[in-house]
Design an enzyme around this catalytic site. Structure first.
Site, PDB file in Angstrom:
ATOM      1  N   ASN A   9       0.211   2.844  -0.785  1.00  0.00           N
ATOM      2  CA  ASN A   9      -0.134   3.031  -2.878  1.00  0.00           C
ATOM      3  C   ASN A   9       0.206   4.275  -3.631  1.00  0.00           C
ATOM      4  OD1 ASN A   9      -1.064   2.255  -5.484  1.00  0.00           O
ATOM      5  ND2 ASN A   9      -2.878   1.998  -4.612  1.00  0.00           N
ATOM      6  N   TRP A  10       1.770   3.803  -3.897  1.00  0.00           N
ATOM      7  CA  TRP A  10       2.216   5.503  -4.517  1.00  0.00           C
ATOM      8  C   TRP A  10       1.295   5.495  -5.777  1.00  0.00           C
ATOM      9  CZ3 TRP A  10       8.195   5.656  -4.081  1.00  0.00           C
ATOM     10  CH2 TRP A  10       8.617   5.921  -2.554  1.00  0.00           C
ATOM     11  N   GLU A 170     -12.096  -1.215  -0.829  1.00  0.00           N
ATOM     12  CA  GLU A 170     -12.230   0.091  -0.770  1.00  0.00           C
ATOM     13  C   GLU A 170     -13.039   0.333  -1.661  1.00  0.00           C
ATOM     14  OE1 GLU A 170      -7.566   1.291  -1.418  1.00  0.00           O
ATOM     15  OE2 GLU A 170      -8.235   0.460  -3.378  1.00  0.00           O
ATOM     16  N   GLY A 237      -3.890   5.972  -0.604  1.00  0.00           N
ATOM     17  CA  GLY A 237      -2.767   5.993  -1.613  1.00  0.00           C
ATOM     18  C   GLY A 237      -1.762   7.838  -1.194  1.00  0.00           C
TER      19      GLY A 237
HETATM   20  P1  PGA Z   1      -6.729   6.958  -2.289  1.00  0.00           P
HETATM   21  O1  PGA Z   1      -5.965   6.311  -2.372  1.00  0.00           O
HETATM   22  O2  PGA Z   1      -6.013   7.062  -0.528  1.00  0.00           O
HETATM   23  O3  PGA Z   1      -5.709   8.154  -2.622  1.00  0.00           O
HETATM   24  O4  PGA Z   1      -8.656   7.420  -1.449  1.00  0.00           O
HETATM   25  C1  PGA Z   1      -6.738   4.988  -1.762  1.00  0.00           C
HETATM   26  C2  PGA Z   1      -6.617   3.563  -2.810  1.00  0.00           C
HETATM   27  O5  PGA Z   1      -6.914   3.616  -3.773  1.00  0.00           O
HETATM   28  O6  PGA Z   1      -5.648   2.463  -2.910  1.00  0.00           O
END
Ligand code: PGA
Length: 260
Positions: A9-10, A170, A237
Site C-alpha cells: 500500500n503505497w 491493522e 505500508g
Molecule cells: P505501515 O502501514 O506498514 O506503514 O505501518 C500499513 C498500512 O497502513 O497498510
C-alpha cells in the site's frame, strides 16, 4: 499452511519517476522466480496504468490493486473513482476501510459496506481493513471494536460473495509508528476474526478466508508474524516503498511456507 499474500500500500507517496523506478526494481527482483506468495501492488490511482500494463502480462508476478474507490456507482462526484472504472483498467483488488480513510475522510462501516458491494459487483476483490485504536486496546475493547467493524461492513454478504473477500487486521496504533503488534497479539486477533467468520459462514469458509496483518510489518518481523497459524500474509505500508524491503517480506512469506 496456505501460500501467503503480500499487499503493498503505497499510500500518497512518490512522484512519477520514483514510482516508475520502484515498480521496475520490484519487477526485476521477482522476475523468473517461481513464487507461491501472491503479490498485489496498490499505487495511487494516477500511476495505476504502470501496474496494470505489467500485471496483464502472462509472466507477471503481481496483481494491480487500488487503495480506495467511491461508494457511488457513477455520476457527478467530482474527484472520485468508481469500482467500474477500476475494473475497466484491469484492477483486480482494492483496499477498503483503511483506518486513514475512516479517520481523515469520515468513512463509516455503512459506507465501507457500500464500497464492498460495488467492488464485488465489478469482480474486484475487496481487501477490507479493520483494527482498533490504542485507547480501545488499553480499555480491553479491541475484539469488540473489530467484531463490530466486520459485522457491519461484511456480514450482509451472501456466502458466494464473502468467499471473494480478504480481511486485513491493522491495529491503528501500529500503522506507520514502528510499533508492531507482537506475533501473539496478531495471532489472537486473527484467530478471533476467523472464529467470527466460522460462526457466520462455516468452517470451510473460515479456513479459506485470507486474513492479513498490517502495521509496521518489515523485513525483520515479517517471518515471525507470517509463522502464526492465522496470519495469511501482510498489508505493507512504509516497507512497500523500498523494493529491497518489500521483496524481503515476500521472501519471508516464501520461507515460512517452505518450512511449514
Ligand atoms: P505501515 O502501514 O506498514 O506503514 O505501518 C500499513 C498500512 O497502513 O497498510
Amino acid at each position: 499452511m496456505k501460500p501467503k499474500l503480500v499487499v503493498g500500500n503505497w499510500k500518497m507517496n512518490k512522484p512519477f519517476d520514483d514510482a516508475q523506478d520502484l515498480i521496475l526494481d520490484i519487477q526485476n527482483n521477482l522476475k523468473d522466480r517461481k513464487l507461491q506468495t501472491e503479490v498485489v501492488l496498490c499505487p495511487p490511482f494516477v500511476y495505476m496504468e504502470l501496474i496494470t500494463d505489467i500485471a496483464e502480462e502472462e509472466d507477471s508476478q503481481f496483481y494491480a490493486g487500488a487503495q480506495n474507490c467511491s461508494e457511488h456507482e457513477s455520476g457527478a462526484y467530482t474527484g472520485e473513482v468508481s469500482a467500474e472504472m477500476l475494473a475497466s483498467m484491469g484492477v483486480e483488488f482494492c483496499i477498503v476501510g483503511h483506518s486513514e480513510r475512516r479517520k481523515y475522510f469520515g468513512e463509516t462501516n455503512a459506507v465501507i459496506a457500500q464500497k464492498i458491494d460495488l467492488l464485488l459487483k465489478n469482480d474486484i476483490v475487496p481487501i477490507v481493513c479493520c483494527g482498533e485504536l490504542l485507547e480501545e486496546r488499553k480499555a480491553g475493547k479491541h475484539t469488540q471494536v473489530v467484531q463490530q467493524q466486520i459485522e457491519e461492513s461484511l456480514f450482509h454478504l451472501q456466502a458466494s460473495e464473502f468467499e471473494r473477500v480478504i480481511i486485513a487486521y491493522e491495529p491503528v496504533w501500529a500503522i506507520g509508528t514502528g510499533e508492531t503488534a507482537t506475533p501473539a497479539q496478531a495471532e489472537e486477533m486473527h484467530a478471533f476474526i476467523r472464529s467470527l467468520v466460522e460462526k457466520k459462514y462455516g468452517t470451510e469458509m473460515a479456513y479459506n478466508t485470507y486474513i492479513l496483518y498490517g502495521g509496521s510489518c518489515n523485513p525483520k518481523n515479517a517471518a515471525d508474524l507470517f509463522m502464526q497459524e492465522d496470519v495469511d500474509g501482510g498489508l505493507i505500508g512504509g516497507a512497500s516503498l523500498k523494493a529491497d524491503d518489500f521483496c524481503a517480506i515476500i521472501d519471508a512469506g516464501e520461507n515460512v511456507l517452505k518450512e511449514n
